[in-house]
Design an enzyme around this catalytic site. Structure first.
Site, PDB file in Angstrom:
ATOM      1  N   ARG A 127      60.487  -0.177 -14.684  1.00 44.49           N
ATOM      2  CA  ARG A 127      61.062   0.482 -13.348  1.00 44.49           C
ATOM      3  C   ARG A 127      60.949   1.979 -13.528  1.00 44.49           C
ATOM      4  O   ARG A 127      61.300   2.827 -12.427  1.00 44.49           O
ATOM      5  CB  ARG A 127      62.568   0.184 -13.642  1.00 44.49           C
ATOM      6  CG  ARG A 127      63.273  -0.491 -12.545  1.00 44.49           C
ATOM      7  CD  ARG A 127      64.546  -0.858 -13.018  1.00 44.49           C
ATOM      8  NE  ARG A 127      65.596  -1.175 -11.872  1.00 44.49           N
ATOM      9  CZ  ARG A 127      66.151  -2.247 -11.830  1.00 44.49           C
ATOM     10  NH1 ARG A 127      65.527  -3.253 -12.542  1.00 44.49           N
ATOM     11  NH2 ARG A 127      66.623  -2.353 -10.798  1.00 44.49           N
ATOM     12  N   LYS A 146      63.312 -10.729  -5.765  1.00 39.67           N
ATOM     13  CA  LYS A 146      62.496 -10.908  -7.260  1.00 39.67           C
ATOM     14  C   LYS A 146      62.971 -12.017  -8.086  1.00 39.67           C
ATOM     15  O   LYS A 146      62.219 -12.748  -8.638  1.00 39.67           O
ATOM     16  CB  LYS A 146      62.315  -9.423  -7.939  1.00 39.67           C
ATOM     17  CG  LYS A 146      61.893  -8.380  -7.021  1.00 39.67           C
ATOM     18  CD  LYS A 146      61.802  -7.100  -7.781  1.00 39.67           C
ATOM     19  CE  LYS A 146      63.418  -6.691  -8.531  1.00 39.67           C
ATOM     20  NZ  LYS A 146      64.081  -6.287  -7.289  1.00 39.67           N
ATOM     21  N   ARG A 176      71.674   2.611  -5.649  1.00 40.94           N
ATOM     22  CA  ARG A 176      70.730   1.812  -6.355  1.00 40.94           C
ATOM     23  C   ARG A 176      69.289   1.946  -5.636  1.00 40.94           C
ATOM     24  O   ARG A 176      68.222   2.026  -6.308  1.00 40.94           O
ATOM     25  CB  ARG A 176      71.017   0.237  -6.258  1.00 40.94           C
ATOM     26  CG  ARG A 176      72.040   0.217  -7.088  1.00 40.94           C
ATOM     27  CD  ARG A 176      72.496  -1.405  -6.883  1.00 40.94           C
ATOM     28  NE  ARG A 176      71.714  -2.322  -7.059  1.00 40.94           N
ATOM     29  CZ  ARG A 176      71.865  -3.583  -6.967  1.00 40.94           C
ATOM     30  NH1 ARG A 176      72.976  -4.169  -6.090  1.00 40.94           N
ATOM     31  NH2 ARG A 176      70.885  -4.620  -7.078  1.00 40.94           N
ATOM     32  N   ARG A 236      78.332  -9.855  -7.885  1.00 39.79           N
ATOM     33  CA  ARG A 236      77.950  -8.780  -9.097  1.00 39.79           C
ATOM     34  C   ARG A 236      78.699  -7.311  -8.705  1.00 39.79           C
ATOM     35  O   ARG A 236      78.767  -7.040  -7.396  1.00 39.79           O
ATOM     36  CB  ARG A 236      76.421  -8.454  -8.897  1.00 39.79           C
ATOM     37  CG  ARG A 236      75.701  -9.498  -9.778  1.00 39.79           C
ATOM     38  CD  ARG A 236      74.095  -9.462  -9.709  1.00 39.79           C
ATOM     39  NE  ARG A 236      73.641  -8.071  -9.796  1.00 39.79           N
ATOM     40  CZ  ARG A 236      72.148  -7.814  -9.618  1.00 39.79           C
ATOM     41  NH1 ARG A 236      71.534  -8.649  -9.681  1.00 39.79           N
ATOM     42  NH2 ARG A 236      71.914  -6.579  -9.470  1.00 39.79           N
ATOM     43  N   ARG A 246      74.833 -11.733  -1.428  1.00 38.91           N
ATOM     44  CA  ARG A 246      74.304 -12.523  -2.600  1.00 38.91           C
ATOM     45  C   ARG A 246      75.538 -13.094  -3.317  1.00 38.91           C
ATOM     46  O   ARG A 246      76.632 -12.308  -3.659  1.00 38.91           O
ATOM     47  CB  ARG A 246      73.588 -11.531  -3.578  1.00 38.91           C
ATOM     48  CG  ARG A 246      73.391 -12.174  -4.814  1.00 38.91           C
ATOM     49  CD  ARG A 246      72.255 -11.599  -5.850  1.00 38.91           C
ATOM     50  NE  ARG A 246      72.424 -10.200  -5.722  1.00 38.91           N
ATOM     51  CZ  ARG A 246      71.616  -9.267  -6.193  1.00 38.91           C
ATOM     52  NH1 ARG A 246      70.136  -9.688  -6.500  1.00 38.91           N
ATOM     53  NH2 ARG A 246      71.503  -8.242  -6.176  1.00 38.91           N
TER      54      ARG A 246
HETATM   55  P1  AP5 Z   1      67.431 -11.741  -5.320  1.00 39.74           P
HETATM   56  O1  AP5 Z   1      66.267 -12.486  -5.575  1.00 39.74           O
HETATM   57  O2  AP5 Z   1      68.576 -11.739  -6.090  1.00 39.74           O
HETATM   58  O3  AP5 Z   1      66.784 -10.272  -5.484  1.00 39.74           O
HETATM   59  P2  AP5 Z   1      66.353  -9.278  -6.373  1.00 39.74           P
HETATM   60  O4  AP5 Z   1      65.155  -8.654  -5.871  1.00 39.74           O
HETATM   61  O5  AP5 Z   1      66.150 -10.026  -7.804  1.00 39.74           O
HETATM   62  O6  AP5 Z   1      67.528  -8.187  -6.422  1.00 39.74           O
HETATM   63  P3  AP5 Z   1      68.332  -7.497  -7.615  1.00 39.74           P
HETATM   64  O7  AP5 Z   1      69.404  -6.912  -6.784  1.00 39.74           O
HETATM   65  O8  AP5 Z   1      68.660  -8.488  -8.568  1.00 39.74           O
HETATM   66  O9  AP5 Z   1      67.306  -6.319  -8.210  1.00 39.74           O
HETATM   67  P4  AP5 Z   1      67.808  -5.055  -8.950  1.00 39.74           P
HETATM   68  O10 AP5 Z   1      66.135  -4.982  -9.530  1.00 39.74           O
HETATM   69  O11 AP5 Z   1      68.609  -4.467  -8.123  1.00 39.74           O
HETATM   70  O12 AP5 Z   1      68.761  -5.702  -9.986  1.00 39.74           O
HETATM   71  P5  AP5 Z   1      68.554  -5.736 -11.467  1.00 39.74           P
HETATM   72  O13 AP5 Z   1      69.295  -7.247 -11.868  1.00 39.74           O
HETATM   73  O14 AP5 Z   1      67.008  -5.906 -12.061  1.00 39.74           O
HETATM   74  O15 AP5 Z   1      67.893 -11.887  -3.654  1.00 39.74           O
HETATM   75  C1  AP5 Z   1      68.816 -11.129  -3.126  1.00 39.74           C
HETATM   76  C2  AP5 Z   1      69.331 -11.974  -2.120  1.00 39.74           C
HETATM   77  O16 AP5 Z   1      68.494 -11.967  -1.066  1.00 39.74           O
HETATM   78  C3  AP5 Z   1      70.076 -13.185  -2.536  1.00 39.74           C
HETATM   79  O17 AP5 Z   1      71.180 -13.604  -2.110  1.00 39.74           O
HETATM   80  C4  AP5 Z   1      68.911 -14.143  -2.139  1.00 39.74           C
HETATM   81  O18 AP5 Z   1      69.502 -15.591  -1.963  1.00 39.74           O
HETATM   82  C5  AP5 Z   1      68.533 -13.749  -1.067  1.00 39.74           C
HETATM   83  N1  AP5 Z   1      66.967 -13.741  -0.873  1.00 39.74           N
HETATM   84  C6  AP5 Z   1      65.879 -13.784  -1.549  1.00 39.74           C
HETATM   85  N2  AP5 Z   1      64.810 -13.914  -0.769  1.00 39.74           N
HETATM   86  C7  AP5 Z   1      64.965 -13.910   0.393  1.00 39.74           C
HETATM   87  C8  AP5 Z   1      64.260 -14.188   1.569  1.00 39.74           C
HETATM   88  N3  AP5 Z   1      63.131 -14.385   1.456  1.00 39.74           N
HETATM   89  N4  AP5 Z   1      64.926 -14.104   2.638  1.00 39.74           N
HETATM   90  C9  AP5 Z   1      66.178 -14.197   2.684  1.00 39.74           C
HETATM   91  N5  AP5 Z   1      67.121 -14.093   1.886  1.00 39.74           N
HETATM   92  C10 AP5 Z   1      66.418 -13.992   0.474  1.00 39.74           C
HETATM   93  O19 AP5 Z   1      69.461  -4.521 -12.268  1.00 39.74           O
HETATM   94  C11 AP5 Z   1      70.685  -4.411 -11.944  1.00 39.74           C
HETATM   95  C12 AP5 Z   1      70.715  -3.045 -12.905  1.00 39.74           C
HETATM   96  O20 AP5 Z   1      70.635  -3.046 -14.370  1.00 39.74           O
HETATM   97  C13 AP5 Z   1      70.060  -1.625 -12.422  1.00 39.74           C
HETATM   98  O21 AP5 Z   1      70.796  -1.204 -11.017  1.00 39.74           O
HETATM   99  C14 AP5 Z   1      70.313  -0.876 -13.739  1.00 39.74           C
HETATM  100  O22 AP5 Z   1      71.274  -0.380 -13.806  1.00 39.74           O
HETATM  101  C15 AP5 Z   1      69.982  -2.039 -14.793  1.00 39.74           C
HETATM  102  N6  AP5 Z   1      68.516  -2.051 -15.101  1.00 39.74           N
HETATM  103  C16 AP5 Z   1      67.801  -3.276 -15.155  1.00 39.74           C
HETATM  104  N7  AP5 Z   1      66.513  -3.267 -15.465  1.00 39.74           N
HETATM  105  C17 AP5 Z   1      66.377  -1.997 -15.732  1.00 39.74           C
HETATM  106  C18 AP5 Z   1      65.410  -1.377 -16.202  1.00 39.74           C
HETATM  107  N8  AP5 Z   1      64.067  -1.763 -16.232  1.00 39.74           N
HETATM  108  N9  AP5 Z   1      65.505   0.055 -16.631  1.00 39.74           N
HETATM  109  C19 AP5 Z   1      66.571   0.721 -16.213  1.00 39.74           C
HETATM  110  N10 AP5 Z   1      67.553   0.031 -15.761  1.00 39.74           N
HETATM  111  C20 AP5 Z   1      67.546  -1.209 -15.601  1.00 39.74           C
END
Ligand code: AP5
Length: 218
Positions: free
Chosen positions: A90, A15, A173, A162, A129
């Site tokens: 979410r 994403k 997660r 991270r 990552r």
């Molecule tokens: P990447 O693009 O980084 O993936 P992502 O989907 O953004 O993954 P996240 O882990 O950031 O999502 P998340 O939703 O768990 O974390 P968030 O920061 O929102 O890609 C991942 C890896 O794969 C990278 O290395 C990339 O290079 C590689 N890649 C990408 N596309 C690829 C492809 N097509 N093929 C191969 N490789 C690929 O949330 C973190 C924490 O914050 C949560 O756990 C929670 O505690 C809190 N939080 C955030 N938002 C909320 C909310 N709305 N409500 C409550 N808590 C929240």
């Protein structure tokens, strides 16, 4: 673009990688609630202190804290031509709040892009990552390595892992995703707003599919 686009999907689905690109292309803000919280944590703000242990356990931050932060952000003038949400909403409560907020601020209903990825692929994506400490650029030691080991191609910034990307945090997660976020897939499906992307494809193929969805949307 003139609308809100939501990227929905499990951790590591890609994403953030795609949201950054799309936002840059359309010159609209990329709003990642995860990045916003991580910034609060690194600045040591009161909100950061509150969310740090929650994020470290791989749990979701309570809706009340998320919603206030999101409202303040999307009411800023730079969001007036649309924005890309990555990691929000979410929970169903967050989605319901967002639809009211969008209506109140004169936006059309959001376009929802669903990144479908088999949980078996999540672990490799997440543990591989690395993120630039300076500009936030995302790399992957297996799939998208930097040119120089440990350094960002754009600004030479240090690449870090991270804290919630450790292997033992991946299961909680995913559990939080399946229990609280996955119900949004059928929620938006019922509203006729969901567009699926096969997130197991290459970064380039996913990018093309996302663009096709955005360009064909009304
Ligand atoms: P990447 O693009 O980084 O993936 P992502 O989907 O953004 O993954 P996240 O882990 O950031 O999502 P998340 O939703 O768990 O974390 P968030 O920061 O929102 O890609 C991942 C890896 O794969 C990278 O290395 C990339 O290079 C590689 N890649 C990408 N596309 C690829 C492809 N097509 N093929 C191969 N490789 C690929 O949330 C973190 C924490 O914050 C949560 O756990 C929670 O505690 C809190 N939080 C955030 N938002 C909320 C909310 N709305 N409500 C409550 N808590 C929240």
């Amino acid at each position: 673009m003139d609308r809100a686009v939501i990227f929905l999907g499990p951790p590591g689905a890609g994403k953030g990688t795609q949201a950054k690109e799309l936002a840059k292309l359309y010159r609209v803000p990329h709003l990642s609630t995860g990045d916003m919280f991580r910034e609060h944590v690194s600045l040591g703000t009161p909100l950061g202190e509150q969310v740090k242990p929650i994020m470290a356990r791989g749990e979701l931050v309570p809706d009340s804290l998320v919603l206030k932060m999101v409202r303040e952000r999307i009411e800023r003038p730079d969001c007036s031509h649309g924005f890309v949400f990555d990691g929000f909403p979410r929970t169903v409560a967050q989605a319901q709040y967002l639809s009211v907020l969008l209506r109140q601020n004169g936006y059309r209903p959001a376009l929802v892009v669903h990144f479908a990825l088999d949980p078996a692929l999540v672990l490799k994506r997440i543990t591989g990552r690395r993120m630039c400490k300076v500009g936030g650029e995302i790399y992957n030691i297996y799939e998208r390595p930097p040119k120089v080991d440990g350094r960002c191609d754009n600004d030479g910034g240090e690449l870090i892992q991270r804290p919630d990307d450790r292997e033992e945090i991946v299961a909680p997660r995913l559990e939080a995703y399946e229990k609280l976020t996955e119900p949004l897939v059928s929620y938006y499906q019922r509203l006729g707003r969901l567009h699926d992307v096969d997130a197991s494809k290459s970064i380039e193929e996913v990018r093309r599919r996302v663009l096709e969805i955005v360009r064909n949307s009304r």
